[in-house]
Design a protein around this motif. Structure first.
Motif, short mmCIF file in Angstrom:
data_model
loop_
_atom_site.label_atom_id
_atom_site.label_comp_id
_atom_site.label_asym_id
_atom_site.label_seq_id
_atom_site.Cartn_x
_atom_site.Cartn_y
_atom_site.Cartn_z
N MET A 24 0.82 -1.22 0.00
CA MET A 24 0.00 0.00 0.00
C MET A 24 0.85 1.26 0.00
SD MET A 24 -3.23 -0.74 -0.18
CE MET A 24 -4.07 0.68 0.48
N GLY A 25 2.00 1.21 0.69
CA GLY A 25 2.90 2.36 0.69
C GLY A 25 3.45 2.65 -0.69
N ARG A 26 3.84 1.60 -1.40
CA ARG A 26 4.36 1.79 -2.75
C ARG A 26 3.28 2.29 -3.69
NH1 ARG A 26 8.15 -3.68 -3.33
NH2 ARG A 26 9.84 -2.94 -1.96
N LEU A 27 2.06 1.76 -3.53
CA LEU A 27 0.95 2.23 -4.35
C LEU A 27 0.66 3.70 -4.09
CD1 LEU A 27 -1.39 1.63 -6.30
CD2 LEU A 27 -2.76 0.96 -4.31
N LEU A 28 0.71 4.10 -2.83
CA LEU A 28 0.47 5.50 -2.48
C LEU A 28 1.55 6.40 -3.08
CD1 LEU A 28 -1.56 7.19 -0.79
CD2 LEU A 28 0.11 7.13 1.06
N ALA A 29 2.82 5.99 -3.02
CA ALA A 29 3.90 6.79 -3.59
C ALA A 29 3.73 6.94 -5.10
CB ALA A 29 5.25 6.16 -3.26
N ARG A 30 3.34 5.85 -5.76
CA ARG A 30 3.13 5.94 -7.21
C ARG A 30 1.97 6.86 -7.55
NH1 ARG A 30 3.10 0.36 -10.41
NH2 ARG A 30 5.19 0.43 -9.43
N ALA A 31 0.89 6.76 -6.78
CA ALA A 31 -0.26 7.65 -7.02
C ALA A 31 0.11 9.10 -6.77
CB ALA A 31 -1.43 7.23 -6.13
N ALA A 32 0.96 9.35 -5.76
CA ALA A 32 1.38 10.72 -5.47
C ALA A 32 2.15 11.31 -6.64
CB ALA A 32 2.24 10.74 -4.20
N ARG A 33 3.01 10.53 -7.27
CA ARG A 33 3.74 11.03 -8.44
C ARG A 33 2.80 11.39 -9.58
NH1 ARG A 33 7.95 6.96 -7.19
NH2 ARG A 33 9.87 8.07 -6.67
N ARG A 34 1.75 10.58 -9.76
CA ARG A 34 0.82 10.84 -10.86
C ARG A 34 -0.09 12.02 -10.58
NH1 ARG A 34 -0.08 6.58 -14.42
NH2 ARG A 34 -1.47 8.10 -15.42
N LEU A 35 -0.57 12.14 -9.34
CA LEU A 35 -1.60 13.14 -9.04
C LEU A 35 -1.03 14.44 -8.46
CD1 LEU A 35 -4.24 10.72 -7.49
CD2 LEU A 35 -4.21 11.69 -9.79
N LEU A 36 0.11 14.36 -7.79
CA LEU A 36 0.72 15.56 -7.21
C LEU A 36 1.97 15.98 -7.96
CD1 LEU A 36 0.44 14.81 -3.37
CD2 LEU A 36 -1.08 16.19 -4.80
N GLY A 37 2.26 15.30 -9.07
CA GLY A 37 3.43 15.66 -9.86
C GLY A 37 3.23 17.00 -10.57
N PRO A 38 4.30 17.56 -11.11
CA PRO A 38 4.20 18.87 -11.79
C PRO A 38 3.23 18.81 -12.96
CG PRO A 38 6.50 18.25 -11.41
CD PRO A 38 5.68 17.04 -11.11
N SER A 39 2.51 19.89 -13.15
CA SER A 39 1.62 20.01 -14.30
C SER A 39 2.46 20.31 -15.54
CB SER A 39 0.61 21.13 -14.06
OG SER A 39 1.29 22.38 -13.96
N PRO A 40 1.89 20.19 -16.74
CA PRO A 40 2.65 20.54 -17.95
C PRO A 40 3.20 21.95 -17.92
CG PRO A 40 0.68 19.31 -18.54
CD PRO A 40 0.60 19.57 -17.06
N ALA A 41 2.43 22.89 -17.36
CA ALA A 41 2.92 24.27 -17.28
C ALA A 41 4.12 24.36 -16.34
CB ALA A 41 1.80 25.19 -16.80
N GLU A 42 4.07 23.64 -15.22
CA GLU A 42 5.21 23.65 -14.29
C GLU A 42 6.43 22.98 -14.89
OE1 GLU A 42 2.88 23.51 -9.98
OE2 GLU A 42 3.32 21.65 -11.03
N ARG A 43 6.22 21.89 -15.64
CA ARG A 43 7.34 21.22 -16.31
C ARG A 43 7.98 22.15 -17.34
NH1 ARG A 43 7.49 15.77 -15.18
NH2 ARG A 43 5.58 14.87 -14.30
#
Length: 403
Positions: A176-195
């Motif tokens: 569950m911890g690994r799943l949460l970390a992966r979801a965080a990268r997808r949902l809290l990752g930089p937006s295209p504008a931030e990238r």
């Protein structure tokens, strides 16, 4: 086997577990208010899981919530003192507030996912731990009210079953911890504008570093070339008077190089000094004096108002002339040099010619970072530069637009 147990020795495994449990806290508070947690039915559990969802979506509309969630995810979901992975790479979690509705929607999905995953983690943890205690006879609750979904095993199989349940609990925590970390990268990752903004900033940094490298190459390279030529000429002449003149030329060139170095260091320190402090074509006389002091005979012809050349063009033109003269001294020695500078209403034309030494007759002009730097500077200003042999001479020809 040691590889399977290694996650259990890492602190991030348990901070991820804690992150999940914290995320479900709102659900238990709301459930305690309504419908209550004393003896909930299946319908009550559904209310517990769904009641906080509108609150999560409403909270995600606040831009600062995304920043708070990003900082919390960096600290608790990824190892390292600076919230980076073990190899030092950034975890890919944005810590900027929401700047668009897309960011707000992604934050809402993250909050709801964290809420439901946390609730599932609490319920599964409660079931596994309850079954361990019940199997070992450590629970005094009757079977019809203990809330366990699976039947309890007693007797000789209770101990190995308890061990398996504990291992299943740890495996669930890791997964569950690994799943949460992966979801965080997808949902809290930089937006295209931030990238895009980060890429532009990185590009600006690389361009600035390249410009500083060219400045140091042109200035310090010129000074060292003059010093080497003067030292060699003084040793060959064995004339005290000539040696004095050579040392004086080295001193003047070194002093000018130190001034240029100080200008570059000001840029690195970002102390707010204006870029116009860099030398321009109006200061080209010191380059010519340095070349003449090295034994070169420089014939100069200037037409047009050089002092009216725009600052960026004049500063880059100075560096191009400096590199051209340095190239002459480095590869041809103290030979006659013809310099022609012409300025009109639309462009600056600079032409430097010198005799080719016998060993350089086959040179094409394609190599060398200095000559390449001249061509790059001209291209960035919208002009052009050609370097290479021409009519038994070496030529550096530069044309730069003034607008």
């Amino acid at each position: 086997m040691p590889g399977l147990l290694r996650p259990l020795t890492r602190a991030v495994t348990y901070t991820r577990w804690l992150h999940l449990l914290i995320g479900s806290g709102v659900a238990w508070v709301c459930g305690a208010i309504y419908p209550g947690l004393s003896s909930p039915s299946r319908t009550d559990w559904l209310f517990v899981l769904l009641d906080p969802v509108p609150l999560m979506v409403l909270a995600a509309m606040v831009p600062a919530v995304r920043r708070a969630e990003g900082l919390q995810a960096r600290m608790m979901l990824f190892p390292g003192p600076h919230a980076t992975e073990g190899d030092g790479e950034d975890p890919g979690i944005s810590v900027a507030p929401s700047a668009s509705w897309r960011d707000r929607v992604r934050t809402a999905v993250w909050l709801v996912f964290r809420l439901e995953a946390g609730c599932a983690m609490v319920l599964m943890t409660g079931q596994l731990i309850g079954m361990v205690f019940a199997s070992l006879g450590a629970s005094d609750e009757p079977a019809d009210t203990d809330g366990l979904l699976l039947p309890v095993v007693s007797g000789w199989a209770a101990l190995p079953l308890g061990v398996l349940l504990v291992l299943a609990e740890f495996a669930m925590i890791v997964a569950m911890g690994r799943l949460l970390a992966r979801a965080a990268r997808r949902l809290l990752g930089p937006s295209p504008a931030e990238r895009l903004a980060a890429l532009e900033e990185r590009t600006e940094q690389l361009l600035e570093r390249n410009r500083i490298a060219r400045e140091l190459h042109d200035s310090i390279g010129h000074a060292l070339t003059v010093a080497v030529v003067q030292a060699g000429a003084a040793r060959a002449a064995a004339d005290p008077e000539f040696t004095d003149r050579a040392l004086e030329a080295v001193e003047e060139t070194g002093r000018a190089a130190l001034e240029d170095l100080e200008r570059v260091l000001r840029v690195l320190r970002e102390d707010g000094r204006p870029a116009s402090a860099r030398p321009t074509l109006a200061d080209a006389e010191r380059l010519l004096d340095s070349a003449r002091a090295s034994g070169a005979k420089v014939d100069v012809e200037v037409t047009g108002p050089v002092e009216r050349v725009p600052g960026p063009v004049s500063r880059e033109g100075y560096r191009m002339l400096q590199e051209a003269l340095t190239n002459v001294l480095r590869h041809s020695g103290p030979v006659p040099v013809r310099l022609r500078i012409a300025v009109d209403d639309v462009r600056l034309v600079m032409n430097v010619r010198n005799a080719l030494p016998p060993k350089s007759a086959g040179v094409t002009g394609r190599g060398g970072s200095g000559l390449r730097g001249i061509r790059e500077r001209a291209t960035l200003l919208g002009g052009r530069a050609t370097t290479g042999p021409h009519d038994d001479e070496w030529q550096v020809h530069v044309e730069l637009p003034l607008k």
